[in-house]
Design an enzyme around this catalytic site. Structure first.
Site, PDB file in Angstrom:
ATOM      1  N   ARG A 176      31.173  79.546  26.700  1.00 21.70           N
ATOM      2  CA  ARG A 176      31.718  79.386  28.035  1.00 21.70           C
ATOM      3  C   ARG A 176      33.226  79.209  28.010  1.00 21.70           C
ATOM      4  NH1 ARG A 176      29.434  73.372  29.665  1.00 21.70           N
ATOM      5  NH2 ARG A 176      31.001  72.216  28.487  1.00 21.70           N
ATOM      6  N   ASP A 252      31.544  61.852  31.873  1.00 20.87           N
ATOM      7  CA  ASP A 252      31.803  62.867  30.844  1.00 20.87           C
ATOM      8  C   ASP A 252      31.575  64.271  31.395  1.00 20.87           C
ATOM      9  OD1 ASP A 252      29.093  61.684  30.767  1.00 20.87           O
ATOM     10  OD2 ASP A 252      28.658  63.334  29.405  1.00 20.87           O
TER      11      ASP A 252
HETATM   12  P1  AMP Z   1      25.110  66.635  28.547  1.00 22.72           P
HETATM   13  O1  AMP Z   1      23.835  66.073  29.051  1.00 22.72           O
HETATM   14  O2  AMP Z   1      25.005  68.069  28.109  1.00 22.72           O
HETATM   15  O3  AMP Z   1      26.261  66.400  29.477  1.00 22.72           O
HETATM   16  O4  AMP Z   1      25.410  65.841  27.194  1.00 22.72           O
HETATM   17  C1  AMP Z   1      25.610  64.463  27.120  1.00 22.72           C
HETATM   18  C2  AMP Z   1      25.873  64.080  25.678  1.00 22.72           C
HETATM   19  O5  AMP Z   1      24.701  64.293  24.885  1.00 22.72           O
HETATM   20  C3  AMP Z   1      26.964  64.878  24.990  1.00 22.72           C
HETATM   21  O6  AMP Z   1      27.624  64.016  24.101  1.00 22.72           O
HETATM   22  C4  AMP Z   1      26.210  65.943  24.253  1.00 22.72           C
HETATM   23  O7  AMP Z   1      26.928  66.462  23.169  1.00 22.72           O
HETATM   24  C5  AMP Z   1      24.982  65.182  23.808  1.00 22.72           C
HETATM   25  N1  AMP Z   1      23.828  66.075  23.582  1.00 22.72           N
HETATM   26  C6  AMP Z   1      23.064  66.672  24.520  1.00 22.72           C
HETATM   27  N2  AMP Z   1      22.104  67.417  23.946  1.00 22.72           N
HETATM   28  C7  AMP Z   1      22.260  67.307  22.602  1.00 22.72           C
HETATM   29  C8  AMP Z   1      21.580  67.838  21.466  1.00 22.72           C
HETATM   30  N3  AMP Z   1      20.532  68.646  21.592  1.00 22.72           N
HETATM   31  N4  AMP Z   1      22.035  67.483  20.250  1.00 22.72           N
HETATM   32  C9  AMP Z   1      23.092  66.666  20.100  1.00 22.72           C
HETATM   33  N5  AMP Z   1      23.766  66.134  21.124  1.00 22.72           N
HETATM   34  C10 AMP Z   1      23.366  66.443  22.374  1.00 22.72           C
HETATM   35 MG    MG Z   2      28.078  66.928  29.502  1.00 26.34          MG
END
Ligand code: AMP
Ligand code: MG
Length: 492
Positions: A176, A252
């Site tokens: 992206r 975040d």
């Molecule tokens: P998000 O829900 O995508 O905004 O992610 C929130 C946090 O969780 C961020 O720090 C992501 O990098 C981490 N995160 C989400 N999914 C994964 C995954 N499958 N493996 C490692 N970190 C994750």
């Molecule tokens: Mg995020």
């Protein structure tokens, strides 16, 4: 390798912000395959779209290979998730591979999501799966076509892996593009550790990148807060104007640039309902449709807290006073941004004091009426031309709407612009096509069965949301009753 793909990297984040990230590379995956490339975006970025089709694109956008000049890294950030602070989140499954200057002279991040574990992965596997990757692709492109600031999908790659989620799902990576990946949470990471010099360095970087006209001002840090506040007020007003529910407005997931980021459990409302919540994890409705402005304000207050030491290093009380004033001004700025959106939707070129009541009262008339939000606004150009029947027919009981229409007619009489020009302008502000939840699900389900046709068709329709397209009537309709209550899950 891959100099021929056209990436002319200029990686300011890697260069200027050492200590804010960990250099890292993507995981090797068994069978990277390019599923979709956003060719117009690739061209806008100065890339060679033909060269990126096939294996080269698959290798680069899976993270397995770094194009020449890339400096892949995992960014550090923290964040308030559903109100609770996590001091360390960071790119747990993502990489910033570098920045390019696009054809319009804008610096853009190229970022991978799902490219494997990093030092920020905590318990996670670092992976992403096909459904959520295609969802982010689709909704980001739809938002872009709707004229809403957003990160955009450059490519989707499948990895050939089976990734464990609820059962096994096909692994995928999303490439992206963003104006930057600076988040409120990036500031929180360093502020929470008391690293004021780093917060200042980050703020100066953010100013240089997003608000360069304030770089030389002595009051640049409070001005940064104002700029981010105003960008977020304008953004959320646009979301609300198309019935978008982000679903996970953690700090975040809030950018400094004012772009929408991280499409996870997002959705669009059909009938107007301020309490609409779709995400299965948002049990208290914190991120409900109508709560989004106040959550944006709450997030901005968290941003302001990180800047206090910069705003007035000598007098914390004064810094708090200044920041509080700016945060308290959010509702006024939001309201004026929302009014701009509503005036465009209602075809009001002049700005009159009672417009706010007119706009609010239309929403009150919609409440409890099972009125499709998108269809009603699209029908407003008809109302403005004296053909109210299609709009009326959307209400269970149009009495309240009819009363409102009387006031709307009087208001339109105070406009100078002719009704034909007005109707055309309204149709450019009120989309016919939004990503209807059932259409998104249908496209993703088919993609999981290796049938990309519904995805491609939906993407094509959503790429031109304001123009009526032949044979696409069903894309303008809300979900059928048997679709039931829509529930979304976090995009992991
Ligand atoms: P998000 O829900 O995508 O905004 O992610 C929130 C946090 O969780 C961020 O720090 C992501 O990098 C981490 N995160 C989400 N999914 C994964 C995954 N499958 N493996 C490692 N970190 C994750
Ligand atoms: Mg995020």
């Amino acid at each position: 390798m891959n100099a021929f793909t056209g990436f002319a990297f200029d990686n300011s984040y890697a260069r200027d912000l050492e200590g804010f990230y960990v250099p890292w590379t993507g995981a090797k995956v068994p069978a990277p395959t390019l599923l979709r490339l956003n060719r117009p975006l690739a061209v806008e970025l100065g890339l060679d779209a033909d060269a990126l089709e096939g294996e080269a694109g698959a290798a680069i956008f899976s993270g397995a290979e770094s194009p020449e000049g890339a400096t892949p890294l995992a960014m550090a950030y923290a964040g308030h998730q559903f109100g609770g602070f996590s001091p360390q989140l960071g790119d747990g499954r993502a990489l910033l591979i570098g920045e390019v200057i696009d054809r319009n002279g804008h610096r853009r991040d190229i970022h991978l999501k799902g490219s494997g574990r990093t030092p920020f992965s905590r318990g996670g596997d670092g992976k992403a799966v096909l459904g959520p990757v295609l969802r982010e692709y689709l909704i980001g492109e739809a938002m872009y076509a709707l004229g809403i600031p957003t990160t955009r999908a450059l490519a989707a790659v499948t990895t050939g892996e089976a990734v464990e989620r609820d059962g096994y799902q096909p692994g995928a990576v999303l490439a992206r593009v963003a104006a930057s990946h600076l988040r409120v949470g990036t500031f929180q990471f360093f502020a929470a550790r008391g690293e004021t010099d780093k917060v200042r360095q980050l703020a100066d970087y953010a100013i240089a990148r997003h608000y360069p006209d304030i770089a030389d001002r002595d009051d640049r840090y409070i001005e940064l807060l104002r700029r981010v506040r105003d960008a977020q007020a304008a953004l959320v007003a646009k979301w609300v104007g198309v019935g978008f529910v982000h679903g996970v407005m953690n700090t975040d997931n809030m950018t400094i640039s004012g772009e929408t980021i991280d499409y996870g459990p997002c959705a669009f409302i059909d009938s107007y309902d301020p309490k609409a919540v779709f995400s299965s994890i948002d049990q208290l409705g914190r991120y409900a449709y109508g709560n989004q402005p106040s959550i944006a304000q709450w997030n901005l207050a968290r941003f302001a807290e990180t800047l206090l030491e910069l705003i007035n290093p000598a007098d914390t009380d004064d810094a708090i006073r200044q920041a509080t004033n700016e945060i308290n001004a959010f509702p006024g700025h939001y309201q004026s941004a929302w009014l701009d959106v509503m005036r465009a939707k209602l075809g009001l070129a002049r700005e009159l004091p009672d417009d706010i009541n007119l706009a609010n009262d239309l929403h009150t008339a919609m409440e409890g009426q099972n009125v499709d939000f998108t269809k009603l606004f699209r029908a407003m150009s008809g109302v403005a031309r004296g053909n109210a029947a299609p709009a009326q027919a959307l209400f269970d009981d149009p009495a309240g709407f009819d009363e409102w229409r009387g006031r709307y007619d009087l208001r339109l009489a105070q406009e100078e612009i002719g009704s034909t020009a007005r109707a055309a302008a309204m149709d450019r502000a009120n989309p016919l096509y939004i990503p209807r939840n059932h259409k998104v699900e249908e496209a993703l389900q088919a993609a999981l069965q290796n049938d990309m046709a519904p995805f491609d068709r939906l993407l094509a329709v959503l790429s031109d949301p304001f123009s009526e397209q032949d044979g696409c009537g069903d894309y303008a309709e809300p979900a059928p009753a048997d679709f039931g209550r829509y529930k979304t899950f976090c995009g992991t």
